[in-house]
Each structure stands twice: as structure tokens, then as C-alpha cells.
Design an enzyme around this catalytic site. Structure first.
Site, short mmCIF file in Angstrom:
data_model
loop_
_atom_site.label_atom_id
_atom_site.label_comp_id
_atom_site.label_asym_id
_atom_site.label_seq_id
_atom_site.Cartn_x
_atom_site.Cartn_y
_atom_site.Cartn_z
N SER A 6 4.88 10.69 -0.77
CA SER A 6 4.86 12.16 -1.36
C SER A 6 3.23 12.73 -1.11
O SER A 6 2.49 12.21 -0.57
CB SER A 6 5.09 12.09 -2.82
OG SER A 6 6.11 11.22 -3.07
N ASP A 56 1.38 -2.94 -4.30
CA ASP A 56 2.49 -4.02 -4.32
C ASP A 56 2.47 -4.54 -5.81
O ASP A 56 1.68 -4.88 -6.33
CB ASP A 56 1.85 -5.15 -3.48
CG ASP A 56 2.88 -6.03 -3.33
OD1 ASP A 56 3.97 -6.05 -3.81
OD2 ASP A 56 2.31 -7.52 -3.30
N ASP A 76 6.07 -9.80 -6.15
CA ASP A 76 5.51 -10.91 -5.77
C ASP A 76 6.65 -12.09 -5.85
O ASP A 76 7.38 -11.99 -6.99
CB ASP A 76 4.37 -11.52 -6.41
CG ASP A 76 3.09 -10.62 -5.86
OD1 ASP A 76 3.19 -9.78 -5.28
OD2 ASP A 76 2.01 -10.91 -6.74
#
Lengths: 840, 142
Positions: free
Chosen positions: A298, A370, A373
Site C-alpha cells: 500500500s 516478519d 517463525d
């Protein structure tokens, strides 16, 4: 004889009746969920003019909504006005009634979508879509995968968390009450068309369903990870070569928060030893089965008054998401004596996600850190009742999960949880568990309820601190002149490289070390440069005190920051030009370098003619241009030839990912004699010039061409498609010719499938919708009343038989906007109001 | 003939009215057809034709009216969704109206035959047939 005749006619009639109840003389098709599948609605009901699909046919005047609804739970009458684009404007005396009306209005136009999305995220598609043996198999697999990943359980935990905050919970419950007020009144004839086609009925709406929708958004924006591929690469290449292929920072990057003065704080101690990957496997690990389409991302920015013509801030936002029909967004205005908010709402959740009120405006882009995991788990025995953690046994939790499959009954599954999270993948007998921030309970709904009421920067800060996943770059502007941006969310604290690889689940030092404290979260408030902006690029530079790792887009942000730096006395027209910009920074970075190394003397006449098509190209990815088609095809060939080491690894069962495109730019700019340029399969020592030239020569053959042998236009190559959520082709818009590309600000993704097209030697596209600007909004704040424009590719109605189902798609494709009707009272703007409802 | 037309008109009115009153038009169509078939006593052939004709008209007019009101947008999409083998919206409407006609015709016939069983055939054709049978039996006796 008379009795025989009677019986004969009776049998024929009964047969006809049964035939119409479960007829199979016609069939609807659902594409791509499991190839091309058919399902059979009961034709008698569906074809009946009084109650079948005919009742879903609307004239241009819009749906026939009742003029009043009596509901005893409302504390005062609510005025619900629908304007000429079917945008509801809600006027209520208090917040509880207002959100009840939001639920009611949204359900009136989008009920099937609201519920279908919750079915998808909670792993219940087999319940409604499994109408053939093949679909049962495919959908059951999809549902089990969803349930295994943990979001249905996470949504339940989220509701428990919301219950601890009675004020927020009350709002969510009132929204659900509003939806149910609509559902309770529905006859078969009034059901949304998809219910009739798929032959099921809506359930009661619950707060859990709102939680599921917010979890669906978290999934959409955070389920990207390359941990398995990176672990393969580390094992295959070893540390040094791995570092050469997969560097973390793009030297030319332009981060969101680049004011290094902000970095001057004492961080929480995390440790600085490099994380070690789990390498206890022999065969390569399988790839992430859900790579996100490029283009999910975006843009947002806010200009301070010094940079605008009006002297007041301007805020712009265009979230790039899957462009489905019905659209992910639903426009609405909600007015109470305490606030007057307008913007894009998520059908199924109260509040406004990207919008404005009298005082402030806000917008969102994905932070892209991130937050997923993987850990390899060592069980104590085959029962998987316990696992080893820091040398001790820890009990796992087993949950019996029941999946209902339409026409086939119940399937019972056992979900196994560790303290990291659920067991999601098993490869060669080794279980891998997922630690995913989206699986934690969270309070995002509260953020949007509070933002609706915000009047200043302090209110904005108080609202956003409840936001945890998906982490969002929450841009802000206030009519007092303030602008700000926070990369808000629960961002894990990790040691360097932690999260990049699959980790060994036996040791606590591989766990996250908590989350970034709120005050250390990257942010800017009234910066000197006069604007704040984000486009999914890296949040910070390497100098930032915490290690950050994610999946960032480094072209749009660079271009955007460059353009905003140069702006002054900006108006809405410059803002539109930016949102609609098809300029590719990537093409501008690469093409001059490729031209430098291309050996023209080795090109044939046809290849030189192809090369001539780049002449005067301004790096604009317009729909009509052919240069982008050639460039993208060349770039694909260039990557394949450059990274042939990856093909070699794949042949040995180690599936790896291409490095980011900017890695190749680094090779072209700074590492022209790297061993990477050499082709493993040849004896010759290839140089950069050989690879660039060879890849261009290949392009002449691989390029998609029209019947007269000319390269097809960019619009034709990427074939933008807006699919119906259930992939019903006839309710979809296919082959929309629009410009843009994933690395341009107008980030409409490319659906062209390079690998499949080469294999089939014909034009092949990836299934499903394109991703792109799902909502373009420009808000110019002012002393009293903001001026706003917006557009999204869809329409307010979810009914494929309505004029308002896709009436804004062409406007969006042409780069035009709608002026938003921001009413201050129910008596204002009468000429634009089509339908008036009174809820009392 | 008057009775046939009267029955057809009654059925047409009733199933058209049921558009507003009932959720399931085809069910209403059958129900009213049986009812009128039972009441009118028209004979098998005229019954079927009257039921079929009036149902066809009622269904077709309603669909045509709905379709004209919204420009045929949805019908065009549904034609493809349902895989109906018709090249135009009109073809689909005629097909659905024929289904309705079949229901109406069968309903009338069922009503008529039911009546025959319950009260004995009293219409002209049946009387003639009965008289004929009697005459043959008398001749045989002679």
C-alpha cells in the site's frame, strides 16, 4: 382406468416436483477452487419468478429496502440515508445505536460476503461449497489447513480478550445485533443470490465473526514467510555464499523513518549473536505454499500545511489488496453527537479502517515485518503428548476439531499445540510448529472505534496503541496542522537473523525476546521534511537499535519520497497524479544498466527491431505500452540465467527463492565480475555482457505476442481480473485493461504466469484476482469541514444483479474519483439521497 | 369453451396473485391448478391446455416485466452461471415459462381426474362415451 390415469399424472407431477427440487439439468460453475467444478442449485426454487433469482434483479434505482425497521433495542430513532452511490449515512443519537445501524446497513448490501469471508478464515468452506466429490476433497484439505494454522482458535481467544473491555465489547455486540436485525427479517426471496445458488441460509452474526474477519485481514497481510526456502539456501550454499545471494539491506533504500536522531535511545537487551538455522534434515524443505501475489502492499502519506496550497494537511491512502468482487471495502458515514466519521469500512467489523472525521484523517499500509517463525519440534514419543524444551519435557495440548463437509458428514481432526503455537507442517516425519503473531488475541477493533472519535494527535496515539497485528504504518493528519506516522504493531524483538530461518524448537534462546516497547516503535511526528510517507519499504535503516527483518518493497517508497521531497503548494490534482503513477523506479534503475551491457553487435535484425521498441520509453507502465511487456519478459529471463545456481539446487531437491530484484541491481552496479554471472552448465566462463545479451535474445522467443507476431500490450499481458469471491466467473470482471505494476505507486499486480506460459507456449495467467489499489482516498483537511475524494474497484452492493455491484470499476480503471458526500445533518444534501430508512 | 376460459382466467389470477402472497410460486401454481381443476370439470384435454396456457402466460408476463425493469442484467449473468443452452434472455424466459406451463397443466389435469374419481365423470364427452358403451352392451345382449 380413471384411477390409472390419475395415478399416471400424479407420478409425472411428483417426478417433476422432485426434479425441480434437486434438479440437475443445469449447473453453476465455480472455477479455480478445484479446477472447474459444478454445483447444482434446486432449480424450482431458483427459477421461480416470485422468490428465485429474479427477486435479486435490481433496477438502477437500487435495492428495495424497507423504509422503516422496528427494533426494541434501539435507544432512539436512527436515520439511515443511502446516497446515489448507495453509501449509507447513519445519523444516531449515540454510539451504540450508530454501530447497530452500521451492522444493519452493511448486512443489507453485503451479507453473503460478510459471512462467506468468515467461513473461509474459520475453515468452513466445505460446509457450503462442497457439492461434488472432488470439491469435498479439495475444500476439506483447505479447511483443515486453515484450522491447523490456528486462526479460528485465535479469533475465539480474541473475543475472550474483548469481553474484558466491556465498552468495546458492547459496540461489537451492537454491530452484531444490527446485522441480525437484518437477517431475522429475511425471507427466502430476499436472500442474497449466492445463498440461493449454493442453497444454504445465513447464520446469526456473532462478535466471533467480527473477530474472524479481523484475523482474516491479519492473515492476508502477514502470512508471508520464506523461512523454509532460506533454510534450504543456507544449508545448500553455506554462510558466505548465502550472504552474497540474500543481503538484507538495499544500499539505495529510502526507509519510512529515516531520521536517525530518533534512533538515539537505549534498546531493550536482546543479544547480538547470530541466530542459527535448524539443519537437521536430509532432503530439502518444501517451499511456502502460499506466496503472496506481488502488489499486496500500500501507499500512504500526509503532507503538512507548509507543503500544501491550502495551508492545511492533506492525507492520502491507497491500500493494495486483492481486488475481489464484492470489494473488500464498504463506504459509510457514521454521525453521532460526538463524532462524524466517513471512510472505508470492513464489511463485518464496526468502525472505519481508512477515513476521516471533522478533525483528523488516517490511513494504513502494511509494515511487512516478519511475524511468522517456524520451529522444529522434538517429541518425547510417538503420541506427541510432550516435547523437549531446554532439556525438559513440556506437555503439548491436543484439541479435537470437527469439520463438517456438506453431503459427507463430520470429519474429526486432532490439532496439536505447543507453547510456540500449532503443529502446521510435517516434512519427512519432522513436525514444524508455527509461532505467528496473528494467532495471538488482539484488540484492533478498538483502534478503529477510537480513531472515529479522535480529535488530535494524543487521541490518535491513544487509539493506535491497541493495534498489534497486522502491524500497520498508521498515517495521521489533523486540521491543527499535525502530521504523524507510526509503524504500529507488536513487533518481535529478535537477535540478528532470528526469524529468517526455521529454528530448533528445543531451545529457549530461539524464542522471541518480547516485543518492541511502544516508545521505541519507529515513528515520526511533524518531521522537518514536511511530510510522512510509507509504501511498504523497510521501516528503518540498519542504524536502528533493534534487528528488523521482513518482506519489504524498495521501489515505490524511493520514488514516493523523491516526489514528495520536491512538492510544494500541493493540491489534490498532484495527489491524484501520484496515486495513479505508473512510473516504475525498477525499470528506470535497470534499463540503462542493461543497455550498457547489451552487446548490440550480436543481435539479429529482429532482435534489434525489438530493442527499438524501448526507444523513448519513459518507464511508464500504461496499459497500451508494449515496452513494459518486453522489459518484464527480459527481466524474467535475466533472473533465470543469472541465478542458475538456484535451478541447480532445485534439481537436488532444495527449493530456493530468487533474491529480491534489488540484489540483481547491486550485481549490475557493483559486482560486475561476480561468479554469479557464470553459467554452471557451460564450460565457458560467462560475463555480465553474455548474460544480459543472451537473456535479451531469449526474450524474442519467450515474449507473449499477438496474432501478427507483435508483442502484446502491457494491459493485455497482465490481464487485470476482479474475481467474485466464490470464483463464479459470470459475476467477475476479467481482462480489465489498466496500467500500473507492483513497483509503481499504482501497484496493480501482473497476473501473467511466466513459467506456465513458457511451458505451454501460450498466454497463461495465474488464477484469482489481481492485487492493487483497493481504495484510493485523498482528504484535504480544513478549519471546519474536510474535503475528500475516493474510489474503489467495485460497488456498494454485493448483489451481482445490482447496478451498484460494479458501478465504480470503470471509474477506478479510468483513474477518476468520487467526491465524498460528507453530511453534517440528515437534512443536508437531499438531492443526493435515494433511500431513507428509519430504524426505531 | 366458456368454462375453459373461465378456469384459465381464474388460474392466471390466482397464480399471479400468489406472486405477492407466497414465497414459492411454483408450489402455489400447482396447488391452485389442482384446486381449479377439481372445481371446474372441463375434461382432460381442455384442462391440461387451460392450466398450461394460463400458467405459461402468468410466468412469462412476470418474468418479462421483471427483466424489462432491470435491463436483463442479472438474467444475462444467470444464463451463463446456470449453463442454460439459450442464446438470449428471451429463450430462458420461454424455457422457464414452459416449466411453469407443465406444472399448471399437470395440476389442472390432476384436479380434473381427481374430481372424476370422486364424483364420476359428468362432462359432455364422458357422458357420450358412457352412453356409447351402454348402447354397445345392449346390442350385444340383443
Amino acid at each position: 382406468m380413471r384411477i390409472l390415469s390419475f395415478l399416471a399424472v400424479l407420478v409425472i407431477t411428483i417426478f417433476l416436483f422432485l426434479f425441480l427440487n434437486s434438479s440437475n439439468f443445469a449447473s453453476s460453475t465455480v472455477e479455480s477452487l478445484s479446477g472447474k467444478e459444478t454445483f447444482v442449485p434446486p432449480m424450482g426454487k431458483l427459477l421461480s419468478p416470485s422468490s428465485g433469482f429474479w427477486r435479486n434483479a435490481e433496477s438502477k434505482t437500487g435495492p428495495s429496502l424497507s423504509s422503516s425497521l422496528r427494533d426494541g433495542s434501539l435507544s432512539a430513532p436512527v436515520e439511515l440515508l443511502y446516497d446515489d452511490r448507495m453509501v449509507p449515512h447513519i445519523f444516531a443519537d449515540n454510539m451504540q445505536d450508530a454501530f447497530f445501524a452500521q451492522g444493519y446497513a452493511t448486512a443489507s448490501l453485503r451479507l453473503w460476503q460478510m459471512e462467506f469471508q468468515t467461513h473461509a478464515v474459520s475453515g468452513r468452506l466445505a460446509e457450503v461449497l462442497a457439492t461434488s466429490e472432488k470439491m469435498r476433497e479439495v475444500l476439506l484439505k483447505m479447511d483443515r489447513k486453515k484450522r491447523k494454522a490456528g486462526l479460528p482458535l485465535a479469533a475465539k481467544k480474541t473475543v475472550e480478550l474483548w469481553k474484558k473491555d466491556p465498552k468495546t465489547y458492547e459496540i461489537l455486540q451492537r454491530y452484531a445485533d444490527g446485522v441480525n436485525a437484518y437477517i431475522d427479517d429475511l425471507s427466502y426471496a430476499e436472500l442474497p443470490l449466492e445463498y440461493k445458488l449454493l442453497n444454504y441460509r445465513p447464520e446469526k452474526w456473532t462478535v466471533l465473526k467480527s473477530a474472524l474477519l479481523l484475523k482474516a485481514m491479519a492473515e492476508d497481510l502477514t502470512d508471508k514467510d520464506h523461512d523454509f526456502e532460506m533454510t534450504n539456501a543456507y544449508k545448500y550454499f553455506g554462510r558466505d555464499t548465502f550472504n552474497l545471494f540474500y543481503p538484507e539491506y538495499f544500499p539505495e533504500q529510502s526507509p519510512i523513518i529515516n531520521d536517525t536522531a530518533f534512533y538515539n535511545f537505549k534498546p531493550v537487551a536482546v543479544g547480538d549473536s547470530l541466530a542459527k538455522p535448524f539443519l537437521g534434515f536430509d532432503q530439502g524443505l518444501p517451499k511456502n505454499p502460499n506466496p503472496k501475489p506481488k502488489g499486496i502492499g500500500s501507499n500512504n502519506w500526509a503532507l503538512g500545511g507548509k507543503k500544501t496550497a491550502s495551508g492545511y494537511p492533506i492525507l492520502c491512502n491507497d491500500p493494495h489488496l486483492k481486488l475481489n468482487l464484492p470489494s473488500i471495502w464498504f463506504e459509510a458515514q457514521i454521525v453521532t453527537p460526538d463524532f462524524n466519521v466517513y471512510g472505508a469500512t470492513l464489511p463485518g467489523a464496526p468502525g472505519v479502517i481508512s477515513g476521516f472525521n471533522q478533525y483528523v484523517a488516517w490511513g494504513v499500509t502494511n509494515v511487512a515485518h516478519d511475524v511468522r517463525d517456524w520451529y522444529a519440534i522434538q517429541w518425547t514419543d510417538k503420541t506427541k503428548s510432550a516435547y523437549i524444551f531446554d532439556g525438559e519435557e513440556r506437555a503439548s495440548e491436543k484439541i479435537l476439531d470437527t469439520v463438517y463437509v456438506r453431503g459427507a458428514g463430520f470429519v474429526v481432526d486432532t490439532l496439536v499445540y505447543t507453547h510456540f503455537g500449532p503443529v502446521v507442517r510435517t516434512v519427512n516425519g519432522q513436525d514444524y510448529v508455527l509461532h505467528w503473531q496473528a494467532n495471538e488475541p488482539s484488540s484492533e477493533a478498538k483502534t478503529f472505534i477510537l480513531l472515529a472519535q479522535a480529535k488530535n494527535y494524543q487521541d490518535y496515539q491513544a487509539a493506535i496503541k491497541h493495534f498489534s497485528c497486522p502491524a500497520q504504518n498508521l498515517v495521521f493528519a489533523c486540521n491543527n496542522g499535525d502530521i504523524a506516522l507510526w509503524t504500529q504493531g507488536k513487533l518481535p524483538l529478535r537477535r540478528p537473523e532470528q526469524g529468517k530461518f526455521v529454528a530448533d524448537g528445543r531451545y529457549s534462546f530461539n524464542q522471541w525476546s518480547g516485543f518492541m516497547p511502544q516508545k521505541h516503535i519507529p515513528h515520526e511526528y511533524n518531521p522537518q521534511k514536511g511530510y510522512v510517507a510509507s509504501a511498504n519499504q523497510h521501516s528503518v535503516s540498519p542504524a536502528y537499535p533493534y534487528y528488523t527483518y521482513g518482506y519489504f518493497e524498495e521501489y515505490r517508497g524511493r520514488y514516493l519520497n523523491g516526489q514528495l521531497d520536491a512538492l510544494s503548494a500541493a493540491t489534490d490534482s498532484e495527489m491524484k497524479a501520484l496515486q495513479l503513477s505508473n512510473f516504475s523506479q525498477k525499470a528506470q534503475d535497470f534499463l540503462p544498466l542493461l543497455m550498457k551491457y547489451l552487446q548490440r553487435g550480436e543481435l539479429s535484425k529482429d532482435e534489434l527491431e525489438l530493442l527499438a521498441l524501448f526507444r523513448d520509453w519513459d518507464y511508464e507502465y500504461t496499459a497500451e505500452a508494449v515496452a513494459p511487456t518486453i522489459f518484464e519478459d527480459w527481466f524474467y529471463n535475466l533472473q533465470a540465467l543469472t541465478y542458475d545456481e538456484l535451478e541447480e539446487a532445485a534439481a537436488q531437491g532444495m527449493e530456493l527463492n530468487y533474491p529480491d530484484a534489488w540484489h540483481l541491481l547491486g550485481l549490475l552496479k557493483r559486482d560486475t565480475s561476480s561468479f554469479i554471472w557464470d553459467q554452471i552448465s557451460t564450460e565457458k566462463q560467462e560475463r555480465i555482457e553474455d548474460i544480459v545479451t543472451l537473456s535479451f535474445k531469449e526474450t524474442l522467443n519467450t515474449l507473449p505476442k499477438n496474432k501478427s507476431g507483435q508483442p502484446i500490450s502491457w494491459g493485455e499481458m497482465k490481464a487485470t481480473a476482479l474475481y467474485h469471491l466464490a470464483r463464479i466467473k459470470e459475476f467477475s470482471i476479467l481482462n480489465l485493461s489498466v496500467g500500473g505494476t507492483a513497483d509503481a505507486l499504482n501497484a496493480v499486480s501482473n497476473r501473467y504466469d511466466f513459467a506456465a506460459s513458457r511451458k505451454a507456449d501460450s498466454l497463461m495467467h495465474k488464477g484469482g484476482s489481481a492485487a492493487g489499489p483497493s481504495w484510493r482516498m485523498i482528504v484535504e483537511l480544513g478549519e471546519k469541514k474536510p474535503k475528500a475524494q475516493a474510489i474503489y474497484p467495485g460497488g456498494q452492493s454485493g448483489n451481482p444483479g445490482s447496478h451498484y455491484y460494479d458501478n465504480m470499476v470503470q471509474t477506478w480503471a479510468e483513474g477518476r474519483y468520487n467526491k465524498l458526500l460528507y453530511l453534517e445533518s440528515a437534512e443536508e444534501g437531499k438531492e443526493n439521497i435515494r433511500i431513507r430508512q428509519r430504524l426505531h | 369453451m366458456t368454462r375453459v376460459l373461465l378456469g384459465a382466467a381464474a388460474l392466471f389470477l390466482l397464480i399471479s396473485l400468489s406472486f405477492w402472497l407466497f414465497a414459492s410460486w411454483w408450489w402455489a401454481n400447482l396447488f391452485f391448478a389442482i384446486l381449479i381443476g377439481f372445481a371446474m370439470q372441463l375434461g382432460a384435454g381442455p384442462s391440461f391446455l387451460a392450466g398450461a396456457g394460463s400458467s405459461f402466460l402468468s410466468w412469462f408476463i412476470s418474468m418479462y416485466w421483471i427483466n424489462a425493469g432491470n435491463g436483463g442484467l442479472l438474467l444475462q449473468k444467470m444464463r451463463a452461471v446456470l449453463g442454460l443452452p439459450f442464446g438470449s434472455n428471451m429463450g430462458v424466459m420461454l424455457f422457464i415459462a414452459l416449466l411453469g406451463a407443465l406444472l399448471g397443466g399437470l395440476g389442472f389435469l390432476l384436479g380434473q381426474l381427481g374430481r372424476d374419481i370422486a364424483t364420476g365423470p359428468v362432462d359432455g364427452r364422458s357422458k357420450r362415451r358412457r352412453r356409447g358403451r351402454k348402447r354397445s352392451a345392449a346390442t350385444f345382449k340383443l
